[in-house]
Every structure is written in C-alpha cells, then in structure tokens.
Design an enzyme around this catalytic site. Structure first.
Site, PDB file in Angstrom:
ATOM      1  CG  PHE A  15       5.496  99.848   6.271  1.00 54.34           C
ATOM      2  CD1 PHE A  15       5.253  99.859   4.606  1.00 54.34           C
ATOM      3  CD2 PHE A  15       4.749  98.584   6.840  1.00 54.34           C
ATOM      4  CE1 PHE A  15       5.967  98.943   4.204  1.00 54.34           C
ATOM      5  CE2 PHE A  15       5.208  97.950   6.141  1.00 54.34           C
ATOM      6  CZ  PHE A  15       5.153  97.886   4.546  1.00 54.34           C
ATOM      7  CB  THR A  39       7.593 105.595  14.852  1.00 51.92           C
ATOM      8  OG1 THR A  39       6.313 105.362  14.447  1.00 51.92           O
ATOM      9  CG2 THR A  39       7.915 105.035  16.220  1.00 51.92           C
ATOM     10  N   GLY A  40       6.895 108.146  12.317  1.00 54.17           N
ATOM     11  CA  GLY A  40       6.961 108.098  10.762  1.00 54.17           C
ATOM     12  C   GLY A  40       8.052 108.712  10.356  1.00 54.17           C
ATOM     13  CB  SER A  78      -0.249 103.165  17.114  1.00 55.07           C
ATOM     14  OG  SER A  78       0.622 102.664  18.270  1.00 55.07           O
ATOM     15  CB  ALA A 117      -4.669 100.520  11.968  1.00 58.03           C
ATOM     16  CE1 TYR A 148       1.124  98.917  17.986  1.00 54.06           C
ATOM     17  CE2 TYR A 148       0.782  96.198  18.604  1.00 54.06           C
ATOM     18  CZ  TYR A 148       0.188  97.768  17.266  1.00 54.06           C
ATOM     19  OH  TYR A 148       0.346  97.439  15.802  1.00 54.06           O
ATOM     20  CE1 TYR A 162     -15.830 107.453  21.296  1.00 51.84           C
ATOM     21  CE2 TYR A 162     -16.649 108.896  19.538  1.00 51.84           C
ATOM     22  CZ  TYR A 162     -16.288 109.091  20.541  1.00 51.84           C
ATOM     23  OH  TYR A 162     -15.384 110.044  21.304  1.00 51.84           O
TER      24      TYR A 162
END
Ligand code: UDP
Length: 316
Positions: A15, A39-40, A78, A117, A148, A162
């Site tokens: 999305f 899930t995409g 994710s 994200a 999650y 990083y």
C-alpha cells in the site's frame, strides 16, 4: 532516462510502497522496486508497467541481494496489518532483522541515503499521550503483537547503529495509522473492515466497547512527510501521522456518513494488547520538516470511497 536519482524501494508492491514509488517517479527519479509479494500485490504497480524509469524485482530481502549502485534506499518491506503480521509472525521478525540489515548493507556499500519505515507500534500500549518521539514505549515483548513491535524496535536499533558506527545517512519514520486507495480490502484493519462492511450493508464490527482511539492519516499526506524526512538531516525517529484522534465508534460513524450506509454496529471481543489510545505528537515534523497533514478524516474517506466500491464490486 531522467537525470534523477536511482532509488531502491523495498515493499514496493504494498500500500505505502506503491504510493511512494509513484511520488518518487513523479519527481523524476528512477525506481527499483523489490517485493516478495507475501502481502504486497502486483496490482498496486500495474499502472507502472509501461514506465521505463520503473523496474520491479520479485525477491525476499531476508536473503542478501545487490542489484548494483543506488543513490537512496527506502526500506518499507514488512507485513503491516495485525492480521498479516500475526499470520506471518516469524517472517515479520526475519524481515525486521535480517531484511533490515541487508538493506542497510546496500546503503553502506554505495554511500546511499537510507530511510526505514518504523511505526507507532514502537510505543506499544502508550502511557504517554499524545506520543512524542522521546517516549520509549510500553511494549509486551512476548504478546501477539510482539512479532511486529519488537522487529520494528530492533530495526530502529540497527538503523541507528549503522548511523552511529558506519556514518550511514539514515532516517527513521514512525508511521501512524494510514489509509487510502490500495489499502488491502481484506487485511483486517479498521478502515478497510468498516468501509467494506458499510458498502456491503453488513454490521460494522467494533472490537471491545469501541472507545479505544486511533489517529488516521491520508496516504498522500503520509508519503509527503516520508519524502520530506528522507531529504532532511534528521537521523532520530520522527512521527508522521495525523493528530486528529477518533474512537472506533466515531470512526464507524464517519464511515457510515461517507458511505451513506444503514449498517448497524456489532460488538466483538477486544484483541489482546490492543492499544487503548494512539495519537502522534507532530511538533517535530512541523518544525524540522515544515510538514503537516492537510486531509481530514472525512475528506480522506471520501477520496477513498471509489476504491472501496471497486473492491466490493470485485467480490461480486
Ligand atoms: N478494530 C475494530 N474493528 C475492526 C478492526 C479493528 O474495532 O473490524 C479496532 C482494533 O481493535 C483497534 C483499532 O480498530 O483498536 C485499529 O485496528 P487496526 O487493525 O486497524 O490497526 P492497529 O492500529 O491496531 O495496528
């Protein structure tokens, strides 16, 4: 070919990922979209089929990968809805750990900018309201949402590492509930559930007593905030969301008004560890990025109505 940047977007078929690709292409960049389609959906990218500045690779970022030099990495891969990440629990932990490290390695290798994200779920069931970025959160590390929440919290730690140890130009956005066209109609989220139920004329399923709150951001506002953050010098987590706060009863009423539906409300058990309240403090985004959302919930639902009508029609 444009003289824009070459940008890697993971989770490109999702999305938010698909909307981000659209905005980056509109800015004149070339985009390499990667997604394992867990899930995409390719449907979200169908309109880019003949776009020569867009390329798509079906791949799982949990396996190290390298498609060559890129100028920027947006890591959005994710599962994101509670129904999806609870179904794909271990995969969610893997993408938020190995997957995030693999994308950071790309940014490190090529000296690329990086945006991850993250999520308001880092605040868990918050005891500070509204949620400000300096709040460390109230997360159950072994509850059903932990796959999650802790994956995203680990990602924030490794992204920050990083930056701290390797000087990668990292950015962390904490995304609050977002909705709009391409939100998966059957992903169990409140906006998709209520819209679909209202349009089908079946009862809207309120979990618990419906007095828990969420703050809903229209997708175009959210993407504008993410893009602004990606161009900033801000390395610490930044909330992007709409501070307009609604109980689930109020949300249902908004959706009934927008759809003109006569559906009733039905009450169902509240899921375990369901956050009682959620509202972003966006003082930082306003002052550092000069960003704030423009679309109120009623207007955003109206902009989304046609899409959900198409989803209902596709079921028939
Ligand atoms: N919810 C609801 N009915 C539904 C789906 C969700 O009342 O059909 C509630 C859910 O209990 C939660 C809120 O809506 O309090 C937002 O849930 P969602 O799954 O959209 O995302 P979350 O913000 O919990 O990650």
């Amino acid at each position: 070919m444009s003289d824009g940047k070459l940008i890697l977007v993971t989770g490109a078929a999702g999305f938010l990922g698909s909307h981000l690709c659209d905005v980056l292409l509109a800015e004149g960049n070339q985009v390499l979209g990667v997604d394992n389609l867990s899930t995409g959906r390719l449907k979200n990218l169908k309109h880019l089929e003949s776009e020569s500045r867009f390329r798509f690779e079906e791949a799982d970022i949990c396996t190290p990968f390298d498609y060559g030099k890129v100028d920027y990495v947006f890591n959005l891969a994710s599962p994101a809805s509670p129904v999806d990440y609870m179904r794909l629990g271990v995969e969610t932990l893997q993408v938020g750990s190995a997957g995030t490290i693999n994308t950071l390695e790309i940014a490190k290798k090529y000296g690329a900018g990086y945006l991850h994200a993250s999520t308001s779920e880092c605040y868990g069931d918050p005891e500070v309201h509204p949620q400000v970025e300096t709040y460390w959160g109230n997360v159950n590390p072994i509850g059903p949402r932990s796959v999650y929440d802790e994956a995203k919290r680990f990602s924030e730690a490794v992204v920050t590492a990083y930056n701290r140890y390797y000087n990668v130009n990292t950015h962390l956005v904490r995304i609050f509930n977002t909705y709009g066209p391409r939100l998966q109609a059957n992903d169990g989220r409140v906006i998709s559930n209520f819209m679909m139920q209202a349009l089908r004329g079946v009862p809207l399923t309120i979990y618990g007593e419906g007095n828990q709150t969420r703050s809903f951001c229209y997708v175009a506002d959210l993407i504008a905030g993410i893009v602004a953050l990606s161009k900033s010098e801000e390395h610490l987590p930044t909330n992007i969301g709409n501070p307009g706060e609604f109980t689930m009863i109020e949300c249902a009423q908004e959706i009934l008004a927008v759809t003109g539906s006569k559906s009733e409300l039905t009450f169902m058990p509240l899921p375990q560890d369901d956050p009682k309240q959620r509202k972003p403090d966006i003082t930082k985004a306003r002052s550092v990025l000069g960003w704030e959302p423009k679309v109120a919930l009623r207007e955003g639902l109206e902009k989304s109505l046609e899409y959900f009508k198409e989803c209902v029609a596709a079921e028939a």
